[in-house]
Scaffold this active site. Sequence first.
Site, mmCIF file in Angstrom:
data_model
loop_
_atom_site.group_PDB
_atom_site.id
_atom_site.type_symbol
_atom_site.label_atom_id
_atom_site.label_comp_id
_atom_site.label_asym_id
_atom_site.label_seq_id
_atom_site.Cartn_x
_atom_site.Cartn_y
_atom_site.Cartn_z
ATOM 1 C CG ASP A 194 -1.651 1.215 1.452
ATOM 2 O OD1 ASP A 194 -2.107 1.802 0.456
ATOM 3 O OD2 ASP A 194 -1.796 1.637 2.619
ATOM 4 N N GLY A 195 0.686 2.108 -0.989
ATOM 5 C CA GLY A 195 1.514 3.308 -1.129
ATOM 6 C C GLY A 195 1.399 4.249 0.053
ATOM 7 C CG ASP A 213 1.201 5.906 -13.277
ATOM 8 O OD1 ASP A 213 0.086 6.355 -13.596
ATOM 9 O OD2 ASP A 213 1.784 5.019 -13.917
ATOM 10 C CB SER A 214 -3.076 6.993 -8.658
ATOM 11 O OG SER A 214 -3.701 8.173 -9.099
ATOM 12 C CB SER A 215 -6.412 3.728 -11.211
ATOM 13 O OG SER A 215 -6.395 3.290 -9.874
ATOM 14 C CG ASP A 216 -9.770 7.562 -13.027
ATOM 15 O OD1 ASP A 216 -8.972 8.476 -13.273
ATOM 16 O OD2 ASP A 216 -10.274 6.837 -13.907
HETATM 17 N N1 SPD Z 1 -8.722 7.602 -16.235
HETATM 18 C C1 SPD Z 1 -7.555 6.760 -16.163
HETATM 19 C C2 SPD Z 1 -6.371 7.413 -15.551
HETATM 20 C C3 SPD Z 1 -5.223 6.439 -15.442
HETATM 21 C C4 SPD Z 1 -3.973 7.048 -14.970
HETATM 22 N N2 SPD Z 1 -2.949 6.067 -14.671
HETATM 23 C C5 SPD Z 1 -2.544 5.277 -15.767
HETATM 24 C C6 SPD Z 1 -1.418 4.341 -15.455
HETATM 25 C C7 SPD Z 1 -0.451 4.271 -16.572
HETATM 26 N N3 SPD Z 1 0.857 4.017 -16.112
#
Ligand code: SPD
Length: 347
Positions: A194-195, A213-216
């Site tokens: 966990d970051g 570098d995260s997702s949403d």
């Molecule tokens: N809406 C998606 C945003 C994703 C951002 N992170 C992407 C990871 C790529 N390394």
Amino acid sequence: MAEESGAPVSCADLPVKRPREDEENGVSSAAAAVAMEMEADTNNTSKEADGISSVIPGWFSEISPMWPGEAHSLKVEKVLFQGKSDYQNVMVFQSSTYGKVLVLDGVIQLTERDECAYQEMITHLPLCSIPNPKKVLVIGGGDGGVLREVSRHSSVEQIDICEIDKMVVDVSKQYFPDVAVGYDDPRVKLHIGDGVAFLKAVPEGTYDAIIVDSSDPIGPAQELFEKPFFESVAKALRPGGVVCTQAESIWLHMHIIEDIVANCRQIFKGSVNYAWTTVPTYPSGMIGFMLCSTEGPLVDFKHPVNPIDKDESCCKSKRPLKFYNSEIHSAAFCLPSFAKKVIESKP
Ligand code: SPD
């Protein structure tokens, strides 16, 4: 699944939290409303949450409450992988026009065709803004694309990455070797965990740069957009150190950006700036970054002081830069008037 490389480090002392909570915030249920009509050729994993569309059979449609009323679609040639980790649904498909596509919980994370626009910018905007970065931390970024970009910088001696979901790392190594090539660099140490917990355990002033570098911010990445996380980031940076975080779209998420800017202005006593890049397969075709520095040597993000030298930017296993250059670096901080007004008016 591909063998792991990149010296994984045990994170037994770091609690792994935020496991997948099904239907949290209605996200999974919204995605699940998209019925599966297409034949996939892999395992028994539920396909509904992956966004394979019944509206346009044979197409993937990206549907989320984060961009209500719209859905970008890509034609699917073949579903290559579907799995369910402790945190999220993971899917890889071959698209007709963007190469292979990595999807987490129904949301596109990268495509082979346009990943350069994101990975190069989220990495080189911070690293080209400070002289001689040596210690770099990546939070998230399990696909390895940011690692690939960090490794272009010859001044860097240590690259730590903390990714919560091992399945993302393994799947990326198997299906996206040109992205996951970042793990081949011997400077890289992979921490699965966990970051948020990882950062809390980092001694004060450790890093020159941190890239988030995260997702949403719904699902596993939610805490990475909250104030306590930014406080931990600031603590882990040396004076005049820099952070660059994924900061969503000015077309869709101004309310989220306003909160991030307000929090960052309180926490980071150096510079606080918003920049953006174009990514055709991200919602609204663009995505932004929050760039901040801690108190100390002044960082002028708009004027890069550490340009990537052509020789080091394309050493043996890496392709040359496709998107980033010094001109686009400075241009990335120019904002449309509506966004400038909101972002610059935040106290
Ligand atoms: N809406 C998606 C945003 C994703 C951002 N992170 C992407 C990871 C790529 N390394």
